[in-house]
Write an enzyme that holds these catalytic residues in place. Structure first.
Site, PDB file in Angstrom:
ATOM      1  N   ASN A 147       2.163 -16.055  -1.536  1.00  0.00           N
ATOM      2  CA  ASN A 147       2.873 -14.873  -1.936  1.00  0.00           C
ATOM      3  C   ASN A 147       4.326 -15.131  -2.368  1.00  0.00           C
ATOM      4  O   ASN A 147       5.052 -16.320  -1.763  1.00  0.00           O
ATOM      5  CB  ASN A 147       2.795 -13.694  -1.129  1.00  0.00           C
ATOM      6  N   CYS A 169      -6.487 -13.400  -3.790  1.00  0.00           N
ATOM      7  CA  CYS A 169      -6.099 -12.340  -2.479  1.00  0.00           C
ATOM      8  C   CYS A 169      -7.309 -11.352  -2.458  1.00  0.00           C
ATOM      9  O   CYS A 169      -8.091 -10.983  -3.568  1.00  0.00           O
ATOM     10  CB  CYS A 169      -5.018 -11.392  -3.039  1.00  0.00           C
ATOM     11  N   HIS A 170      -7.665 -10.969  -1.263  1.00  0.00           N
ATOM     12  CA  HIS A 170      -8.892 -10.279  -0.922  1.00  0.00           C
ATOM     13  C   HIS A 170      -8.575  -8.939  -0.614  1.00  0.00           C
ATOM     14  O   HIS A 170      -9.303  -8.262   0.056  1.00  0.00           O
ATOM     15  CB  HIS A 170      -9.389 -10.958   0.421  1.00  0.00           C
ATOM     16  N   HIS A 199      -1.670  -6.367  -5.240  1.00  0.00           N
ATOM     17  CA  HIS A 199      -1.102  -5.509  -4.272  1.00  0.00           C
ATOM     18  C   HIS A 199      -0.770  -4.122  -5.136  1.00  0.00           C
ATOM     19  O   HIS A 199      -0.487  -3.148  -4.428  1.00  0.00           O
ATOM     20  CB  HIS A 199       0.070  -6.054  -3.506  1.00  0.00           C
ATOM     21  N   ARG A 266       6.833  10.483   8.151  1.00  0.00           N
ATOM     22  CA  ARG A 266       5.676  11.323   7.860  1.00  0.00           C
ATOM     23  C   ARG A 266       4.421  10.246   7.432  1.00  0.00           C
ATOM     24  O   ARG A 266       3.437  10.452   7.761  1.00  0.00           O
ATOM     25  CB  ARG A 266       6.099  11.916   6.591  1.00  0.00           C
TER      26      ARG A 266
END
Length: 435
Positions: A147, A169-170, A199, A266
């Site tokens: 990355n 990328c998995h 991503h 939150r």
């Protein structure tokens, strides 16, 4: 004998997983595995790991370990890239310096100020690797795991467009795996398709036996208030398609979450989380080293899940399969920039990796993807032209950074980041690295 090179083989856990996935294929020919790292101790552990796995899986393979990258690349058929330039010390800088300035990140390896500086210190090494490959193994497949994925693959397309480069990328696979568990549907036999950027791709199809599974997912979310306290679920509820990376990664692509203490609470986010993950990886390395020294067996994860072994298996045996890959957008996604790096389905066979034209991703998803691609494009231009202003403009274009800091603060932070990473950055960008 096909030769597979591991660059950054000292990433011992990842090397172990890739090798174990590879050795689980019983129809592969004998292989020559070449391990390269710049850290002798880590390389020794990687070598001992590979030797143990060859024995445990009953494979015939030649295992070579070398500190010389050119020796490693000579005659390679596949080059798996896992390098981390600067290691854990650089990771701490990427997260802690921005946090001290008021900019919070969770992972900091793909986008934002952490991703930008990780890219800038990785590009010079990628350029050197590309130069070596052009000379020593011009027909090899370069399978990138490092990355920031999209930026690194994009950079390789600029400095060595003739090389065969694929980013792996998995996240798409594991997203679908976890959703299937959540809604009680077997992964096997489930059809899925996603596209966007690494991503932040969008799961546009999730079905089984021709039936859309999104209604089951919405029902599961509606029944569990705690699920609604996750970043990805919030994005899904607003965009209409599920994003394909963890909530931690996903939070960094947007201005919605990390600028606010209330939002962090939150959505159960943990700023600087990747420092802890990196420290756990160091501890796992020490554990593996001690286990091997004592003659013990390393723990292995089950299943051939990672993409690099699957790509190698398909090319060497002709087995066809579909994966999701990060490649240059050449007519693949119509509403994302041509020439940028996108994540799309790809067919793999004996001839290699063939990205499949996707069409347009959902308009609302493309709008968010373009924010990241703007950061990536400016980072690429900064490195290509040696213009330090583009570095700062890349961070300014990042939604999370812009939601947390003023332009003046972003410029000052980039000055501090440049000074901290000076030994790994080119002189043209304010560093001390001669190229």
């Amino acid at each position: 004998m096909p030769q597979i090179v591991f660059l950054g083989a000292g990433s011992v856990v990842f090397t172990r997983q890739l090798l174990s996935d590879l050795f689980r294929f019983d129809d592969l020919p004998d292989l020559r595995i070449v391990l390269h790292d710049i850290n002798p101790e880590r390389l020794d552990v990687a070598h001992a790991t590979a030797d143990q796995l060859v024995s445990r899986f009953g494979r015939t393979a030649e295992i070579v370990a070398t500190l010389d990258r050119r020796d490693a690349l000579t005659g390679a058929d596949f080059v798996i890239n896992m390098i981390q330039v600067g290691g854990i010390d650089a990771t701490r800088v990427d997260l802690e310096l921005p946090a001290a300035a008021g900019l919070r990140q969770t992972i900091g390896d793909t986008t934002g100020v952490g991703g930008v500086f990780r890219a800038l210190r990785t590009f010079p090494v990628l350029s050197a690797i590309a130069s070596d490959m052009r000379e020593l193994c011009p027909d090899a497949w370069f399978l990138n795991y490092t990355n920031p994925m999209a930026m690194n693959v994009w950079w390789m397309s600029q400095v060595a467009p003739e090389l065969k480069v694929v980013g792996l990328c998995h996240s798409v696979y594991w997203t679908v795996h976890d959703l299937c568990e959540l809604i009680g549907v077997p992964m096997e036999g489930t059809h899925y398709r996603a596209a966007g950027v690494n991503h932040q791709a969008w799961l546009t199809e999730l079905s089984r036996d021709g039936k859309d599974l999104y209604p089951k997912l919405r029902a599961a979310i509606e029944a569990d208030p705690e699920l609604r306290r996750r970043v990805r679920v919030e994005i899904f509820s607003r965009i209409g398609f599920y994003p394909t990376e963890t909530s931690e990664h996903s939070s960094e692509y947007l201005p919605w979450f990390l600028h606010s203490d209330e939002q962090i609470e939150r959505y159960r986010l943990r700023p600087l989380e990747y420092i802890g993950i990196s420290e756990e990886n160091v501890a796992e390395f020490e554990h593996a080293k001690a286990t091997l020294a004592a003659g013990g067996e390393l723990e292995l994860e089950e299943g051939a899940a990672e993409y690099a072994p699957q790509v190698i298996h398909s090319i060497l045996t002709g087995t066809e399969r579909v994966i999701h890959a990060n490649v240059v957008n050449r007519g693949l996604i119509g509403n994302l920039p041509e020439g940028a790096v996108v994540e799309v389905p790809a067919r793999v066979d004996s001839e290699g990796v063939h990205p499949l034209p996707f069409g347009d991703v959902p308009t609302q998803g493309a709008a968010l993807n373009r924010s990241y691609l703007s950061v990536a494009e400016l980072t690429i231009e900064a490195a290509r032209t040696g213009n330090p202003e583009r570095v700062r403009q890349a961070v300014l274009a990042d939604p999370n950074a812009a939601s947390s800091l003023t332009p003046e603060q972003i410029w000052a932070l980039c000055d501090d980041m440049t000074a901290a990473h000076a030994d790994l950055l080119p002189v043209s960008l304010g560093g001390r690295l001669e190229q």
